[in-house]
Design a protein around this motif. Structure first.
Motif, PDB file in Angstrom:
ATOM      1  N   ALA A 273      51.128 -35.543 -57.899  1.00 17.92           N
ATOM      2  CA  ALA A 273      51.884 -36.591 -58.601  1.00 17.92           C
ATOM      3  C   ALA A 273      51.550 -36.593 -60.087  1.00 17.92           C
ATOM      4  CB  ALA A 273      51.584 -37.961 -57.987  1.00 17.92           C
TER       5      ALA A 273
ATOM      6  N   THR B 245      53.502 -33.826 -61.708  1.00 17.29           N
ATOM      7  CA  THR B 245      54.931 -34.045 -61.979  1.00 17.29           C
ATOM      8  C   THR B 245      55.156 -34.750 -63.311  1.00 17.29           C
ATOM      9  OG1 THR B 245      54.992 -36.210 -60.855  1.00 17.29           O
ATOM     10  CG2 THR B 245      55.392 -34.233 -59.498  1.00 17.29           C
ATOM     11  N   LYS B 246      54.103 -35.367 -63.855  1.00 17.91           N
ATOM     12  CA  LYS B 246      54.223 -36.096 -65.123  1.00 17.91           C
ATOM     13  C   LYS B 246      53.498 -35.405 -66.268  1.00 17.91           C
ATOM     14  CE  LYS B 246      54.224 -40.420 -62.480  1.00 17.91           C
ATOM     15  NZ  LYS B 246      53.486 -41.698 -62.223  1.00 17.91           N
TER      16      LYS B 246
ATOM     17  N   ARG C 173      55.701 -27.392 -70.289  1.00 18.39           N
ATOM     18  CA  ARG C 173      56.265 -28.461 -69.461  1.00 18.39           C
ATOM     19  C   ARG C 173      56.093 -29.822 -70.105  1.00 18.39           C
ATOM     20  NH1 ARG C 173      56.124 -32.206 -65.586  1.00 18.39           N
ATOM     21  NH2 ARG C 173      57.333 -31.882 -63.670  1.00 18.39           N
TER      22      ARG C 173
ATOM     23  N   SER D 177      57.628 -34.119 -69.088  1.00 14.58           N
ATOM     24  CA  SER D 177      58.112 -34.863 -67.922  1.00 14.58           C
ATOM     25  C   SER D 177      59.586 -34.624 -67.657  1.00 14.58           C
ATOM     26  CB  SER D 177      57.860 -36.360 -68.123  1.00 14.58           C
ATOM     27  OG  SER D 177      58.535 -36.821 -69.289  1.00 14.58           O
TER      28      SER D 177
ATOM     29  N   SER E 122      58.195 -26.982 -60.587  1.00 22.81           N
ATOM     30  CA  SER E 122      59.173 -28.074 -60.528  1.00 22.81           C
ATOM     31  C   SER E 122      59.312 -28.576 -59.101  1.00 22.81           C
ATOM     32  CB  SER E 122      60.524 -27.619 -61.088  1.00 22.81           C
ATOM     33  OG  SER E 122      61.027 -26.488 -60.383  1.00 22.81           O
ATOM     34  N   SER E 123      60.153 -27.940 -58.311  1.00 20.40           N
ATOM     35  CA  SER E 123      60.439 -28.446 -56.970  1.00 20.40           C
ATOM     36  C   SER E 123      59.228 -28.411 -56.051  1.00 20.40           C
ATOM     37  CB  SER E 123      61.601 -27.661 -56.352  1.00 20.40           C
ATOM     38  OG  SER E 123      61.289 -26.280 -56.274  1.00 20.40           O
TER      39      SER E 123
ATOM     40  N   VAL F 143      55.888 -28.644 -56.805  1.00 19.32           N
ATOM     41  CA  VAL F 143      54.946 -29.713 -57.152  1.00 19.32           C
ATOM     42  C   VAL F 143      55.529 -31.069 -56.763  1.00 19.32           C
ATOM     43  CG1 VAL F 143      53.802 -30.887 -59.074  1.00 19.32           C
ATOM     44  CG2 VAL F 143      53.813 -28.402 -58.981  1.00 19.32           C
ATOM     45  N   THR F 144      56.817 -31.240 -56.968  1.00 21.86           N
ATOM     46  CA  THR F 144      57.460 -32.510 -56.594  1.00 21.86           C
ATOM     47  C   THR F 144      57.394 -32.735 -55.092  1.00 21.86           C
ATOM     48  OG1 THR F 144      58.958 -32.395 -58.487  1.00 21.86           O
ATOM     49  CG2 THR F 144      59.628 -33.801 -56.647  1.00 21.86           C
TER      50      THR F 144
ATOM     51  N   SER G 173      55.682 -35.899 -53.154  1.00 21.97           N
ATOM     52  CA  SER G 173      56.574 -36.952 -52.654  1.00 21.97           C
ATOM     53  C   SER G 173      57.038 -36.782 -51.212  1.00 21.97           C
ATOM     54  CB  SER G 173      57.816 -37.029 -53.551  1.00 21.97           C
ATOM     55  OG  SER G 173      58.534 -35.796 -53.537  1.00 21.97           O
TER      56      SER G 173
END
Length: 229
Positions: A52, A55-56, A80, A82, A138-139, A141-142, A146
């Protein structure tokens, strides 16, 4: 190597308190030490928390990449924020670049310095033009942050220089998680530091800076044109 899904097989990719008391004439009894202590969070929760943060996170980083079969090597350069992501897959004589911003996604190549607009807004990037490096940061790590039902954590450890490492496998309850079975390592800032795949493929952090890249990084290095139809 690792330029596009069409040209290569996918690779695979951290109080002390003091006190004193004055002597007294009344005998005192010291309190018994507490037998309870805070339990560490379960591995799944630790992984989700670190992902999480990832992602930020805003950073720029360089990774060495090794593919076992056939044997080859590359360098990934990653920028990268956010909202935006750029990855350069650097080979000996060529570089493949994918830039994703809130407005559009661009696929570029050197040394010819050609760029194409491959998606606009929230449109998906064509599968054949995606880079593993882009998906990982991107996808993937998300998903780790989540969608806990999409994977299972089989092991966990702390590795010097690479932080917290987790053995991750796709969950039997999720048919399309996008997560490959591998060991994923994160540092305390949520930065992905290493990915080791069962087949010997390896993505490993070389250096990083935890601050937002300049906006110019996310501008294509040549005027983008639409994809040919």
């Amino acid at each position: 190597m690792l330029a596009t899904a069409a040209t290569l097989t996918a690779l695979v990719s951290v109080a002390a308190c003091s006190g004193s008391s004055a002597p007294t004439t009344t005998p005192t009894t010291a309190p018994a030490p507490s037998s309870t202590s805070a339990s560490p969070a379960p591995p799944e929760q630790q992984l989700q928390q670190l992902a999480a943060l990832g992602t930020k996170a805003a950073f720029q980083a360089t990774y060495s990449v090794r593919q076992s079969h056939p044997s080859s090597r590359a360098t990934w350069q990653v920028w990268r924020t956010s909202t935006s992501l750029r990855v350069d897959v650097v080979l000996k004589h060529a570089t493949a670049t994918l830039i994703v911003t809130p407005h559009a996604a661009y696929s570029c190549h050197r040394p010819h310095k050609t760029c194409f607009t491959v998606a606009k807004g929230k449109q998906p990037i064509p599968v054949q033009l995606r880079l593993l490096a882009e998906e990982l940061f991107s996808s993937n790590v998300t998903t780790l942050a989540s969608r806990p039902a999409a994977f299972s954590v089989t092991s966990t450890s702390v590795v010097p220089d690479f932080g917290h490492c987790f053995g991750v496998a796709p969950s039997s309850r999720s048919r399309s998680s996008g997560i490959d079975k591998a060991e994923y390592c994160f540092n305390d800032n949520g930065l992905l530091t290493r990915v080791r795949y069962p087949n010997g493929n390896l993505v490993q952090l070389q250096r990083s800076t935890m601050h937002a890249p300049k906006r110019s990084v996310f501008v294509p290095y040549s005027s983008p044109t639409p994809l040919p139809k």
